[in-house]
Design an enzyme around this catalytic site. Structure first.
Site, short mmCIF file in Angstrom:
data_model
loop_
_atom_site.label_atom_id
_atom_site.label_comp_id
_atom_site.label_asym_id
_atom_site.label_seq_id
_atom_site.Cartn_x
_atom_site.Cartn_y
_atom_site.Cartn_z
CB VAL A 191 -5.67 2.84 -20.60
CG1 VAL A 191 -5.72 1.31 -20.62
CG2 VAL A 191 -4.37 3.34 -21.20
CB VAL A 234 -15.67 14.39 -14.35
CG1 VAL A 234 -16.04 15.84 -14.63
CG2 VAL A 234 -14.38 14.03 -15.09
CE1 TYR A 244 -4.80 10.67 -12.20
CE2 TYR A 244 -4.81 11.99 -14.20
CZ TYR A 244 -4.54 10.80 -13.55
OH TYR A 244 -4.02 9.75 -14.26
CG ASP A 252 -1.84 1.18 1.30
OD1 ASP A 252 -1.63 2.15 0.54
OD2 ASP A 252 -2.78 1.14 2.11
CB ILE A 253 2.08 3.57 -2.65
CG1 ILE A 253 0.87 4.33 -3.17
CG2 ILE A 253 2.45 2.42 -3.57
CD1 ILE A 253 1.16 5.11 -4.45
CB THR A 266 -8.46 1.15 -16.33
OG1 THR A 266 -8.45 2.58 -16.16
CG2 THR A 266 -7.28 0.74 -17.20
#
Ligand code: NAP
Length: 274
Positions: free
Chosen positions: A228, A94, A191, A60-61, A230
């Site tokens: 991508v 969003v 982000y 877990d970063i 995902t």
């Protein structure tokens, strides 16, 4: 001792596709990591059904203890690390109504500070000819263009230090809490700012490698996987996860005689202007 590759946030999405490719192309052990051991083991089982043999380690970063446990494991079992792909990341949708200041804090915590904490612990373990790939985003370039001239100058600087970058990222979060981020020259995307942080951090880290470990031939870059399909980007995105994995895997498997790219922002295997 075997070579070893680690991919953060790889139980799904682009990270999982990167692990799949590395299992096929990397000569050594490949670690699929996940913050949730259940989701991680499920992903490992899926790849095993495809005849591939990834290994698993929890990571877990956001959790310094989890990062240190992985560091100690790699040190003990492999005496270091050959490939590190910092892929784990988050994005609010969003339409999400979470207040901007909360989005800023949460997004920066994982995408910038978490990624940085992984680098702080794992970069010293990188072996000669190692490769580090930090998954940023094209959004970092567009968000940079929406920063004030003063901020743009700082983020493009060839002398900015990691401490100065951390100070700026911390300031962004504080400015959103005081609702002065606009006035202070920040763009309206948490982000985007988090990925500016990842790209600039990569430029700084590459410079530090040049200064401190020139003879080790380690190559470190930031990249964009493209848009991508995902859970993060949704079904309308243009690339499959496999296509999204292409540039990160290309950077992770650069041949040992390559002297670049290094310290660059790369998309579609092409160096972009920062
Ligand atoms: P995704 O499908 O949402 O996958 C994100 C992965 O990161 C998941 O495995 C997630 O784990 C993991 N993660 C999140 N927070 C974590 C933490 N604190 N510690 C460890 N793992 C964590 O997203 P994706 O599209 O594959 O994105 C991968 C990377 O590409 C991200 O850095 C993203 O910003 C970047 N990117 C994506 C696109 C795109 O179009 N998709 C475009 C540009 C850049 P859980 O399953 O536990 O949540």
């Amino acid at each position: 001792m075997s070579s070893v590759a680690v991919v953060t946030g790889s139980n799904k999405g682009i990270g999982l596709a990167i692990v799949r490719d590395l299992c096929k192309q990397f000569q050594g052990d490949v670690y699929l990591t996940s913050r949730d051991p259940g989701r991680g083991q499920e992903a490992v089982a899926k790849l095993r059904e495809e005849g591939l043999h990834p290994l698993f380690h929890q990571l877990d970063i956001d959790d310094p203890q989890s990062i240190r446990a992985l560091r100690d494991f790699l040190k003990e079992k492999y005496g270091g690390l050959n490939v590190l792909i910092n892929n784990a990341g988050i994005a609010f949708k969003v339409a999400d109504k979470t207040p901007f200041a909360v989005q800023a804090e949460v997004t920066l915590k994982t995408n910038f500070f978490g990624t940085r904490n992984v680098c702080t612990e794992l970069l010293p373990l990188m072996k000669p000819y190692g490769k580090v790939v930090n998954v940023s985003s094209m959004v970092s370039i567009s968000a940079l263009g929406s920063c004030s001239q003063e901020l743009q100058k700082k983020f493009r600087s060839d002398t900015i230090t990691e401490d100065e970058l951390v100070e700026l990222m911390t300031k962004f979060v504080e400015d959103t809490k005081k609702s002065v981020h606009d006035k202070e020259g920040w763009p309206n995307t948490a982000y985007g700012v988090s990925k500016i942080g990842v790209t600039v951090l990569s430029r700084i880290q590459a410079r530090m490698l040049n200064e401190k470990r020139k003879g080790d031939h380690i190559l470190l870059n930031a990249c964009c996987p493209g848009w991508v399909r995902t859970d993060m980007a949704g079904p309308k995105a243009t690339k499959s996860p496999e296509e999204g994995a292409d540039t990160p895997v290309y950077l992770a498997l650069l041949p040992s005689n390559a002297d670049g790219p290094h310290g660059q922002f790369v998309s579609d295997r092409t160096v972009r202007t920062w």
